[in-house]
Design an enzyme around this catalytic site. Structure first.
Site, PDB file in Angstrom:
ATOM      1  N   HIS A  96       0.831  -1.210   0.000  1.00 26.93           N
ATOM      2  CA  HIS A  96       0.000   0.000   0.000  1.00 26.93           C
ATOM      3  C   HIS A  96       0.863   1.256   0.000  1.00 26.93           C
ATOM      4  O   HIS A  96       0.501   2.265  -0.603  1.00 26.93           O
ATOM      5  CB  HIS A  96      -0.927  -0.013   1.218  1.00 26.93           C
ATOM      6  CG  HIS A  96      -1.942   1.076   1.210  1.00 26.93           C
ATOM      7  ND1 HIS A  96      -2.916   1.183   0.238  1.00 26.93           N
ATOM      8  CD2 HIS A  96      -2.129   2.132   2.044  1.00 26.93           C
ATOM      9  CE1 HIS A  96      -3.664   2.243   0.477  1.00 26.93           C
ATOM     10  NE2 HIS A  96      -3.199   2.842   1.561  1.00 26.93           N
TER      11      HIS A  96
ATOM     12  N   LYS B  41     -10.771  12.346  -2.946  1.00 24.95           N
ATOM     13  CA  LYS B  41     -11.868  11.990  -2.053  1.00 24.95           C
ATOM     14  C   LYS B  41     -11.594  12.462  -0.630  1.00 24.95           C
ATOM     15  O   LYS B  41     -10.449  12.618  -0.214  1.00 24.95           O
ATOM     16  CB  LYS B  41     -12.086  10.473  -2.056  1.00 24.95           C
ATOM     17  CG  LYS B  41     -10.923   9.663  -1.501  1.00 24.95           C
ATOM     18  CD  LYS B  41     -11.125   8.184  -1.691  1.00 24.95           C
ATOM     19  CE  LYS B  41      -9.893   7.407  -1.204  1.00 24.95           C
ATOM     20  NZ  LYS B  41      -9.976   5.980  -1.505  1.00 24.95           N
TER      21      LYS B  41
END
Length: 317
Positions: free
Chosen positions: A131, A193
């Site tokens: 990640h 976002k």
């Protein structure tokens, strides 16, 4: 040891993938069984000698946490069985999203996993699309960090999209997407976002123009599918001709399958680092078995793995 043998074993969670990796490599998958006791404890045991061998243990550490514990126990068992080297092959590295203290009094889970792997006795880790690439720095042992782009790029090329544009589902993945976009000499946009809480998006905006473009969203993890579904809807609303998504690790928790099936996505292409739990007309799986087989061979033969990365492919082309 000048000529150690090679053995590839699998944990319970990645048997399906380990079989394919061993087949691509050209060796039989080693015999290992994991006994589960009535109180829930587990005990893996190798069913063949591994003394003096270079042992590769294939296990993605997705939920449940028994997958992590089983891998740690397998590493410890291999060390105690006098293996020459023990390499943890983790196509999906669980807890990678817990890579920092983003609020008070929380653990850094990915660092703890790294500590436990080293404490158990791993000599090397082979994984894919962490990640955050900086997680490699949590280790004091070598980490081979493979990229799914070497699998996704040929797939994107096969689509022959006329007006190709790449989209990052959030600002954090912009650098990863920029590299792939530059490979195709294509434009990119960012879906910025804002979250109220984990797995819940409060707002999202598109930075860039997607009018009449064929958009490819790329991310490392698809969890609930909410981000991808909302990103795809927003991109279509902004004028995109088509939207599809490519994600490395199909965590697909909660209502993920429902969210993907009801979205405007043309398709969701994922790797088999985590097994798919149910079929969906929109989800397509591509295998990482050959990529990991080559990485294992190169690690065993002390060869470079540079040729497996996108920048090397671009240089060669």
């Amino acid at each position: 040891m000048m000529n150690p043998g090679i053995k590839i074993f699998s944990g319970s969670g990645s048997q399906y993938l380990a079989e394919q990796i061993a087949k691509k490599y050209g060796v039989p998958l080693g015999k290992c069984v994991t006994q589960k006791f009535s109180d829930g404890e587990i005990q893996p045991a190798f069913q063949e000698s591994i003394r003096g061998d270079m042992v590769f243990l294939v296990q993605s550490t997705f939920a449940p946490s028994d997958n992590i514990l089983e891998l740690l126990l397998m590493i410890d068992a291999a060390r105690r069985a006098s293996a020459y080297k023990v390499i943890a092959v983790m196509p999906y590295y669980g807890y990678a999203r817990q890579d920092r203290k983003d609020k008070p009094r929380v653990a850094i889970g990915s660092k703890l996993i790294a500590n436990m792997l080293e404490a158990a006795g791993a000599d090397r880790v082979i994984t894919m699309d962490l990640h955050a690439a900086q997680i490699q720095g949590y280790f004091e042992i070598p980490v081979d960090h493979l990229e799914s782009s070497s699998i996704f790029i040929p797939y994107i090329e096969s689509l022959k999209l006329e007006n190709l544009t790449f989209a990052a589902p959030d600002v954090g993945s912009a650098n990863r997407i920029r590299e792939i976009a530059s490979f195709f000499e294509a434009e990119m946009v960012i879906c910025d976002k804002h979250r109220k809480r984990a797995n819940e998006i409060a707002s999202m905006v598109v930075i860039g123009d997607v009018t009449d473009r064929d958009v490819v969203l790329i991310d490392d993890i698809c969890d609930t599918g909410g981000t991808l579904a909302k990103s795809a809807a927003l991109l279509k609303e902004k004028g995109a001709r088509s939207v599809r998504a490519l994600c490395t690790h199909p965590v697909l928790s909660g209502k993920a399958y429902e969210n993907i099936e009801n979205s405007v996505l043309e398709e969701l292409v994922v790797c088999d680092t985590i097994p798919i739990r149910q079929q969906s007309s929109k989800i397509k799986v591509v295998s990482v078995a050959e990529l990991f087989a080559v990485a294992i061979r190169n690690a065993y033969e002390n060869k470079s793995i540079t040729s497996l990365f996108m920048h090397a492919q671009r240089r060669n082309s």
